[in-house]
Design a protein around this motif. Sequence first.
Motif, short mmCIF file in Angstrom:
data_model
loop_
_atom_site.label_atom_id
_atom_site.label_comp_id
_atom_site.label_asym_id
_atom_site.label_seq_id
_atom_site.Cartn_x
_atom_site.Cartn_y
_atom_site.Cartn_z
N ARG A 1 -15.23 28.94 -9.47
CA ARG A 1 -13.99 29.47 -9.81
C ARG A 1 -13.62 29.05 -11.22
O ARG A 1 -13.85 27.70 -11.44
CB ARG A 1 -13.04 29.21 -8.80
N VAL A 2 -13.42 29.78 -12.18
CA VAL A 2 -13.12 29.32 -13.79
C VAL A 2 -11.65 29.21 -13.90
O VAL A 2 -11.00 28.83 -14.90
CB VAL A 2 -14.02 29.97 -14.81
N GLY A 3 -10.75 30.01 -13.00
CA GLY A 3 -9.31 29.90 -13.44
C GLY A 3 -8.62 31.22 -12.87
O GLY A 3 -9.18 31.98 -12.29
N THR A 4 -7.39 31.25 -13.52
CA THR A 4 -6.61 32.45 -13.22
C THR A 4 -6.24 33.43 -14.40
O THR A 4 -5.96 32.80 -15.37
CB THR A 4 -5.44 32.50 -12.37
N VAL A 5 -6.47 34.69 -14.41
CA VAL A 5 -6.14 35.67 -15.61
C VAL A 5 -4.55 36.03 -15.16
O VAL A 5 -4.67 36.94 -13.96
CB VAL A 5 -7.21 36.65 -15.76
N GLU A 6 -3.76 36.10 -15.93
CA GLU A 6 -2.40 36.68 -15.95
C GLU A 6 -2.32 37.99 -16.52
O GLU A 6 -2.69 38.28 -17.77
CB GLU A 6 -1.24 35.76 -16.08
N LEU A 7 -1.79 38.98 -15.79
CA LEU A 7 -1.61 40.17 -16.61
C LEU A 7 -0.05 40.47 -16.50
O LEU A 7 0.74 40.00 -15.69
CB LEU A 7 -2.11 41.57 -15.69
N GLY A 8 0.26 40.99 -17.69
CA GLY A 8 1.61 41.38 -17.83
C GLY A 8 1.95 42.64 -18.61
O GLY A 8 1.01 43.44 -19.04
#
Length: 305
Positions: free
Chosen positions: A158-165
């Motif tokens: 797991r490398v992190g979280t991508v946020e979409l906006g």
Amino acid sequence: MTNEWELYRSFLSVLREGSLSGAARVLGMAQPTVGRHIAALERALGLALFTRSQTGLLPTEAAQALHPHAEAMESTAAALERTAASYGDGVRGVVRVTASEVIGVEVMPAVITSLRQQYPELKVELVLSNRVQDLLHREADIAVRMTQPKQEQLVARRVGTVELGLHASSDYLARCGEPATLADLSRHTLIGYDQVSPFVRAALQRWPQFQRERVALRTDSDVAQLALIRAGAGIGICQNALARRSTPALVRLLPAEFSMLLETWVTMHEDLRDSPRCRVTFDALVQALTAHTDSEAPTSSTGNR
């Protein structure tokens, strides 16, 4: 002497192209050779695989049933070729990586360039698709996924979280104004999906403002959606980090009301953990995508661990 895989390779090409001539062009063979392959396979199986029609060759029910198994053979044969080509001193051979369109276009080129500079004998096959490639059957060696893999045979990081906006260009906002609420989106040009996928269906439960009939500019290509947003065509959804890196930067809209968080994973089959070509590629992807997700700075903790 023709081996069995050559027969199935011709079979797959005829299935995909719909004709002997089309399959021959793809395979670089003479049309009669492809025809002999199909006839030989039909004799070996004792089955009719195609019927002729005015539009070309139509697969029989038996051919349709064999299709996924032949594709599995194709994936295995390609994996064998990649593995065989990788043996020798140093990092060399072919590594096949699959990623979503956006990651593939916006993040992967820099990773591949750096890898090739360090390892000139490394060759990279990049498959851009939002379909989850089957790593267990070696459709790809390494995958970048926006969902946690479930199979135990996979190495996953797991490398992190991508946020979409929600985003729009400053040009669009200067022409059309900025929405103050989600309800205001009804007065704006929305950029979004064409076909309803399970992911879209789940998102619509939270944001019904994006029902298909309200989306004026429709495409299932995330790259095309991003290009339309950047061109000032309307308001759409994209990764926050990419919006900030756009030139000029895109404007984030309604961050308190619209935020989607996607966990990002780099995965490969456990049998490849000792492969030099896969190991260096896996590590480079982890490093690059960790930096990419760190730059997201999510506004909500939902979905983080």
